[in-house]
Design an enzyme around this catalytic site. Structure first.
Site, PDB file in Angstrom:
ATOM      1  N   ASN A   1      18.001  20.780 -11.418  1.00 53.33           N
ATOM      2  CA  ASN A   1      18.546  20.554 -10.232  1.00 53.33           C
ATOM      3  C   ASN A   1      19.787  19.972 -10.896  1.00 53.33           C
ATOM      4  OD1 ASN A   1      19.681  21.218  -7.624  1.00 53.33           O
ATOM      5  ND2 ASN A   1      18.111  22.561  -7.150  1.00 53.33           N
TER       6      ASN A   1
ATOM      7  N   PRO B   1      19.030  27.140  -6.517  1.00 49.02           N
ATOM      8  CA  PRO B   1      20.025  27.526  -6.070  1.00 49.02           C
ATOM      9  C   PRO B   1      21.027  26.336  -5.021  1.00 49.02           C
ATOM     10  CG  PRO B   1      18.915  29.621  -5.565  1.00 49.02           C
ATOM     11  CD  PRO B   1      17.851  28.571  -5.607  1.00 49.02           C
ATOM     12  N   CYS B   2      21.587  25.396  -5.910  1.00 47.39           N
ATOM     13  CA  CYS B   2      21.625  24.343  -4.796  1.00 47.39           C
ATOM     14  C   CYS B   2      23.529  24.200  -3.843  1.00 47.39           C
ATOM     15  CB  CYS B   2      21.370  23.129  -5.682  1.00 47.39           C
ATOM     16  SG  CYS B   2      22.642  23.257  -7.340  1.00 47.39           S
ATOM     17  N   PRO B   3      23.726  25.218  -3.169  1.00 51.43           N
ATOM     18  CA  PRO B   3      25.557  24.877  -3.040  1.00 51.43           C
ATOM     19  C   PRO B   3      25.731  23.957  -2.275  1.00 51.43           C
ATOM     20  CG  PRO B   3      24.290  26.468  -1.630  1.00 51.43           C
ATOM     21  CD  PRO B   3      22.690  26.687  -2.976  1.00 51.43           C
TER      22      PRO B   3
END
EC number: 2.1.1.37
Length: 436
Positions: free
Chosen positions: A195, A156-158
């Site tokens: 990513n 995940p990469c918010p």
């Protein structure tokens, strides 16, 4: 050092742009040690990993943050092409029954997935028949990972997203540490992580530097490269960072795939929206409906038929516009309108964005089991899965060099012997090793 400040409307922490390099390094180490205190409180995982279908004649794959399976499907396709040939694999890929007949020939064999997104897990189960163990559990609470040869994952990469808040203090940005924990436990020969482009500049580049350093500390030769999906037959402008690592005792030098599509001599032409969805004009399938926000209308979200799509987002409301009708018209700074009226335009449908992400038409996306929610809410579950996925043909391109290596590797190691591994190694142990 704590860098918390009170600025109304800007959240709890400073934006990344306000940090100096030293500030960034301090915050990173602070957050890493916070992550090390996560409690892993169950031995139930042992019962699960004992059920995995490990094959000695395959490259056994562990898939983290697996979502609906775009990355996994691309690897499976590349693994099949390496065995039966490119043309035969791509022909089979068009037909569900034919592909299912042949997919077990792929050199890649997924044995375990981990994701919390319920609908994505349902999608995965529908489209990946076989003996995959699906672990629907917060990765921070997974104590044991199964042995394997390859680990995949788009962590995940918010806070990395260029469309997001770009805070380096978001806890979810540090879930990559649990990817590393799986590497330390399972010690696969290779790993691949994906990513967004924004991670390259977050924290003035120090975040990516730290991530690469941490992956290397787990015993891998690590490299990264920014790839654009359109260079590999995907009808979409989508740039992604691909991090690849090979265990230090393995004699394999991974080379990133050269573009197959482009404007240069010798390359195939870029795939366009016309190539991808031109035949769906009269039967596009369901699509998200509703008004367009001022933010949405501040950008030209419409491409022509002969261009590549904007990046597919994980949201129905933010889906790109269908190329039909008149182009949007700019009437001021950051202000666009529909010259022929909003009613004559629509967002790309679920089927269309799946095509743009190079999923085959037979791939089914779950809307969940709650029939009481609105049509838009159910569709949004599908948009989210597709938008979060790695385009299948980009994944295939990334996987192909590994698939070709894997055939020779397994021939030279017919029993696929995996070293004895200590499965109780925790993230705390990793941090002690890394910082000693």
């Amino acid at each position: 050092m704590t860098l918390k400040i009170d600025i109304k409307g800007r959240g709890k922490y400073k934006p990344a742009s306000d940090y100096s390099i030293d500030d960034v390094k301090n915050v990173l180490m602070e957050k890493i040690f916070e992550e090390s205190s996560r409690i892993i409180n169950s031995d139930d995982d042992l019962e699960i990993i004992e059920k995995v279908d490990f094959r000695t004649d395959k490259i056994n794959v562990l898939s983290l943050f697996s979502g609906c399976g775009g990355l996994d499907l691309g690897f499976e396709l590349a693994g099949l092409a390496a065995v039966i040939g490119e043309q035969a694999a791509m022909e089979a890929f068009k037909d569900k029954d034919r592909f299912n007949e042949l997919r077990n020939k792929s050199i890649f064999h997924t044995i375990y997935t981990n994701d919390l997104f319920k609908e994505a897990n349902q999608t995965y189960k529908t489209n990946f028949p076989g003996h995959v163990i699906q672990h629907e559990k917060d990765i921070r609470q997974v104590k044991y990972f199964p042995k394997c040869n390859l680990i995949l994952g788009g962590f995940p990469c918010p806070g990395f997203s260029e469309a997001g808040p770009r805070l380096i203090d978001d806890d979810r940005n540090f879930l990559y540490l649990h990817f590393i924990r799986s590497l330390i436990q399972a010690q696969p020969e290779i790993f691949v992580a994906e990513n967004v482009k924004g991670m390259m500049t977050l924290g003035k580049g120090e975040v990516l530097n730290q991530i690469i350093e941490d992956f290397a500390s787990a015993g891998y030769r690590v490299q990264f490269k920014l790839l654009n999906a359109r260079d590999y037959g995907v009808p979409q402008l989508r740039e992604r960072v691909i991090i690849e690592g090979v265990r230090k005792d393995i004699s394999f030098n991974y080379k990133y795939p050269s573009p197959t599509h482009g404007e240069e001599t010798g390359l195939k032409p870029f795939k366009t929206l016309r190539d991808s969805i031109g035949d769906l004009v009269t039967d596009p399938g369901p699509y998200f409906t509703g008004s367009y926000s001022s933010i949405y209308m501040s950008r030209n979200r419409k491409k022509s038929w002969d261009e590549q799509s904007f990046t597919i987002q994980a949201s129905g409301r933010q889906a790109p516009l269908h190329p039909g009708g008149l182009s949007m018209k700019k009437i001021g700074k950051d202000k666009w309108v529909f010259p022929d009226g909003e009613e004559n335009h629509r967002r790309l449908s679920v089927k269309e964005i799946a095509r743009v992400q190079t999923f085959p038409d037979w791939f089914q996306f779950s809307q969940g089991t709650n029939s009481q929610t609105s049509i838009n809410n159910r569709l949004d579950k599908q948009y989210k899965q597709i938008g979060n996925a790695v385009p299948v043909l980009l994944a295939k391109a990334v996987a192909s060099p590994i698939a070709n290596w894997a055939i020779n590797y397994l021939e030279s190691s017919p029993n696929n012997k995996i070293k004895n591994r200590e499965r109780k190694l925790s993230i705390r142990t990793f941090l002690r090793i890394k910082t000693s």
